[in-house]
Design a protein around this motif. Structure first.
Motif, mmCIF file in Angstrom:
data_model
loop_
_atom_site.group_PDB
_atom_site.id
_atom_site.type_symbol
_atom_site.label_atom_id
_atom_site.label_comp_id
_atom_site.label_asym_id
_atom_site.label_seq_id
_atom_site.Cartn_x
_atom_site.Cartn_y
_atom_site.Cartn_z
ATOM 1 N N LEU A 14 -2.428 14.410 -7.041
ATOM 2 C CA LEU A 14 -1.528 13.259 -7.372
ATOM 3 C C LEU A 14 -0.640 13.490 -8.473
ATOM 4 O O LEU A 14 -0.521 14.689 -9.226
ATOM 5 C CB LEU A 14 -2.603 12.251 -8.131
ATOM 6 N N SER A 19 -6.080 15.873 -9.862
ATOM 7 C CA SER A 19 -6.861 16.157 -8.682
ATOM 8 C C SER A 19 -7.514 14.831 -8.246
ATOM 9 O O SER A 19 -8.107 14.177 -9.314
ATOM 10 C CB SER A 19 -7.732 17.374 -8.674
ATOM 11 N N TYR A 20 -7.544 14.544 -7.013
ATOM 12 C CA TYR A 20 -8.164 13.538 -6.510
ATOM 13 C C TYR A 20 -9.440 14.017 -5.482
ATOM 14 O O TYR A 20 -8.796 14.618 -4.457
ATOM 15 C CB TYR A 20 -7.482 12.351 -5.857
ATOM 16 N N ASN A 22 -12.596 13.036 -2.880
ATOM 17 C CA ASN A 22 -13.147 12.009 -2.533
ATOM 18 C C ASN A 22 -14.516 12.326 -1.952
ATOM 19 O O ASN A 22 -14.605 13.196 -0.937
ATOM 20 C CB ASN A 22 -12.277 11.374 -1.101
ATOM 21 N N VAL A 45 -10.190 13.135 -10.649
ATOM 22 C CA VAL A 45 -10.420 11.725 -10.439
ATOM 23 C C VAL A 45 -11.581 11.957 -9.062
ATOM 24 O O VAL A 45 -11.115 12.413 -7.925
ATOM 25 C CB VAL A 45 -9.540 10.841 -10.059
ATOM 26 N N ASP A 47 -13.980 10.114 -6.428
ATOM 27 C CA ASP A 47 -13.963 8.911 -5.885
ATOM 28 C C ASP A 47 -15.591 8.716 -5.094
ATOM 29 O O ASP A 47 -16.193 9.431 -4.267
ATOM 30 C CB ASP A 47 -13.159 8.472 -4.707
ATOM 31 N N LEU A 198 -8.404 3.096 -8.873
ATOM 32 C CA LEU A 198 -7.811 4.130 -9.163
ATOM 33 C C LEU A 198 -6.444 4.061 -9.985
ATOM 34 O O LEU A 198 -6.455 4.811 -10.735
ATOM 35 C CB LEU A 198 -7.331 4.776 -7.690
#
Length: 220
Positions: A14, A19-20, A22, A45, A47, A198
Motif C-alpha cells: 500500500l 504491507s497489507y 489478508n 496491516v 486483515d 482499513l
C-alpha cells in the motif's frame, strides 16, 4: 468488507510503504514469501475479518519481537461421571519458534464479528508476539474445541466446554478481542465501495508512536 468473491491476493503493498496481509486468504505455503516481501516495509496491516487458513504457527516466529512464550490459555473441565474432578485443567499454548527474520515494524490488525474461533486464537498470537493494534469492532467471542452430541428426538447439537482466555487469564469468550480503535463500516461507505476500517487503520499508522516515558530517579 466481505472477503467473498475477491481474487486471491494475500499480499499488497500500500501507499506509504505499508504491507497489507489478508489472513483470510494467506495459505501456509505462502507465508515465507509474503513475510519476505513485508520485511522491508515500515508497517503491516493484517486483515483478520474472517477465518484464517492454518498459518498461525508459521507466522508467529516472524512477529515475536516480544519474545513471548505463550499465545493463549485454555481451561478444560475434568469430569468423571456426573461430577467434576479437581475443577479445571489449565493448558498453556506454546508459541511456535523458528530461525527466521523477525519483523520489527508496526502492526495493525483489522477485526470484526466475522473473526471467531481460530481467528481469535490468531489474534491472541498477534497480541502476544508483537502487541498489534486492533482496529475495527469486537470479534465474535466464540472460541474453543467443540463437543458434538445428539439429544432425544434426534436433535443434533454442539457446544464447547473449553475456556479460551488471554495468557494472563483475562476473558475472551462472550467478549471477543476488543479493538484499541473502534470503527464500523457505514452504509454510505459501503455504497461507495470504501473500506472504512482499513482507512482508519492507515490513519492510525500516520500517527508517530510516542516513546515510552523514561524512568525517573529513584526516591526514598
Amino acid at each position: 468488507m466481505s472477503q467473498k468473491g475477491r481474487a486471491h491476493e494475500p499480499f499488497k503493498l500500500l501507499e506509504g510503504d505499508i504491507s497489507y496481509v489478508n489472513l483470510t486468504q494467506l495459505e501456509p505455503g505462502e507465508v515465507a514469501e509474503v513475510m519476505k516481501k513485508a520485511q522491508g516495509t515500515r508497517a503491516i496491516v493484517f486483515d483478520l475479518r474472517g477465518y484464517p487458513r492454518g498459518t498461525m504457527d508459521l507466522l508467529a516466529p516472524y512477529l515475536n519481537v516480544k519474545g513471548a512464550k505463550i499465545g493463549a490459555r485454555f481451561e478444560v473441565p475434568l469430569v468423571a461421571g456426573s461430577s467434576l474432578v479437581n475443577g479445571r485443567a489449565v493448558l498453556m499454548q506454546d508459541l511456535a519458534t523458528a530461525d527466521v527474520p523477525v519483523y520489527r515494524g508496526r502492526t495493525v490488525t483489522l477485526i470484526d464479528a466475522g473473526a471467531m474461533s481460530a481467528a481469535e486464537t490468531m489474534g491472541l498470537m498477534l497480541e502476544a508476539t508483537c502487541g498489534t493494534t486492533f482496529v475495527g469492532s469486537p470479534t465474535a467471542g466464540a472460541n474453543g474445541d467443540m463437543t458434538y452430541t445428539t439429544l432425544p428426538g434426534g436433535i443434533w447439537m454442539s457446544f464447547t466446554g473449553m475456556g479460551t482466555l488471554h495468557p494472563d487469564g483475562s476473558q475472551l469468550q462472550r467478549k471477543g478481542l476488543t479493538p484499541h480503535v473502534a470503527v464500523r463500516p457505514t452504509l454510505a461507505g459501503l455504497r461507495a465501495g470504501r473500506d472504512e476500517v482499513l482507512e482508519r487503520a492507515l490513519q492510525v499508522l500516520k500517527v508517530p508512536v510516542k516513546p515510552a516515558a523514561a524512568a525517573g530517579p529513584a526516591t526514598r
